[in-house]
Design a protein around this motif. Structure first.
Motif, PDB file in Angstrom:
ATOM      1  N   LEU A 151      78.553 -78.358 -23.759  1.00 22.91           N
ATOM      2  CA  LEU A 151      77.606 -76.982 -23.551  1.00 22.91           C
ATOM      3  C   LEU A 151      76.561 -76.709 -24.660  1.00 22.91           C
ATOM      4  O   LEU A 151      77.488 -75.923 -26.104  1.00 22.91           O
ATOM      5  CB  LEU A 151      78.567 -75.825 -23.131  1.00 22.91           C
ATOM      6  N   SER A 152      75.681 -76.722 -24.281  1.00 24.46           N
ATOM      7  CA  SER A 152      74.925 -76.604 -25.951  1.00 24.46           C
ATOM      8  C   SER A 152      73.773 -75.526 -25.361  1.00 24.46           C
ATOM      9  O   SER A 152      72.461 -75.749 -24.310  1.00 24.46           O
ATOM     10  CB  SER A 152      73.996 -77.572 -26.396  1.00 24.46           C
ATOM     11  N   ILE A 153      73.461 -74.027 -26.191  1.00 21.93           N
ATOM     12  CA  ILE A 153      72.775 -73.153 -25.578  1.00 21.93           C
ATOM     13  C   ILE A 153      72.302 -72.658 -26.944  1.00 21.93           C
ATOM     14  O   ILE A 153      72.380 -72.580 -27.769  1.00 21.93           O
ATOM     15  CB  ILE A 153      73.402 -71.866 -24.634  1.00 21.93           C
ATOM     16  N   GLN A 154      71.235 -71.862 -26.442  1.00 22.69           N
ATOM     17  CA  GLN A 154      70.727 -70.974 -27.782  1.00 22.69           C
ATOM     18  C   GLN A 154      71.411 -69.487 -27.773  1.00 22.69           C
ATOM     19  O   GLN A 154      72.042 -69.251 -27.192  1.00 22.69           O
ATOM     20  CB  GLN A 154      69.339 -70.537 -27.170  1.00 22.69           C
ATOM     21  N   GLU A 155      71.079 -69.097 -29.418  1.00 23.20           N
ATOM     22  CA  GLU A 155      71.601 -67.902 -29.348  1.00 23.20           C
ATOM     23  C   GLU A 155      71.443 -66.450 -28.169  1.00 23.20           C
ATOM     24  O   GLU A 155      70.579 -66.840 -27.970  1.00 23.20           O
ATOM     25  CB  GLU A 155      71.334 -67.353 -30.839  1.00 23.20           C
TER      26      GLU A 155
END
Lengths: 113, 111
Positions: free
Chosen positions: B11-15
């Motif tokens: 899972l790669s997400i933005q702050e």
């Protein structure tokens, strides 16, 4: 003070060699464990000792032999190392055999060439 | 054989985004635990859930144990870069602290 410590941190060795990893906990816990984490980060229990008595012994080749000289120490000796033994080995401890919380050491990265 | 399946694997997400990680099994567990592992370190326990339907909160992290004690979820609100790491669920397979681990969810939170 480090709660659960392992030595060495890194171990690089040739196939066929025999090596040991040491683990010590200063938490006063009765139960200690060895886990293997493979390259895909899958963590699997190998052994558990409670007060120097073996209580969990998973399907592990008999080349792996745990030894607990006292309840604060659980060492892992591996004979005739194979390429597939390369992994990170974690030691852990818990207050007793029924207590949920396990405290993990920093791991020993074993590389077999 | 008791198995724990975690999803998603990565899972790669933005702050600032919210996320949920799932841990599922066909077996009943007496308890489920969530750990976080950072590179070069051992897993660190975040929470243990014991009762079916139980919800526990740890700051921005919310953990839930399924009613049938076969599954669990971890929800993170307003993720921060410091949440980056490998999240592992583990179930007590026999009441003697024999933990069965899931394969983990690797979370990356980008500033």
């Amino acid at each position: 003070d480090t709660a659960v410590s392992q030595t060495p941190k890194y171990l690089v060795t040739q196939m066929g060699n025999d090596k040991s990893i040491k683990c010590e906990q200063n938490l006063g816990h009765d139960t200690m464990y060895w886990y293997k984490q493979d390259s895909k980060k899958f963590l699997k229990i190998m052994f558990s000792y409670n007060n120097k008595e073996l209580i969990i012994n998973e399907t592990v080749p008999n080349r792996f032999s745990p030894k607990s000289p006292d309840k604060a120490h659980l060492n892992l000796h591996i004979n005739s190392l194979e390429l597939g033994d390369s992994a990170v080995y974690f030691c852990a401890s818990s207050r007793d055999r029924r207590t949920d919380t396990q405290y993990f050491g920093p791991g020993t990265r074993l590389t077999v060439l | 054989t008791q198995l724990l399946e975690q999803s998603p694997q990565f899972l790669s997400i933005q702050e600032g985004e919210n996320l949920t990680v799932y841990c599922n099994s066909s077996s009943v567990f007496s308890s489920l635990q969530w750990y976080r592992q950072e590179p070069g370190e051992g897993p660190v326990l975040l929470v243990t859930v014991v009762t079916g339907g139980e919800v526990k909160k740890l700051k921005r992290l919310t953990f839930q144990f399924g009613d049938a004690r076969k599954d669990s979820s971890l929800h993170i609100t307003a993720a921060q870069p410091g949440d980056t790491g490998l999240y592992l669920c583990a179930g007590d397979a026999g009441g003697y602290n024999k933990l069965i681990f899931g394969a983990g969810t690797r979370l990356a939170v980008h500033p």
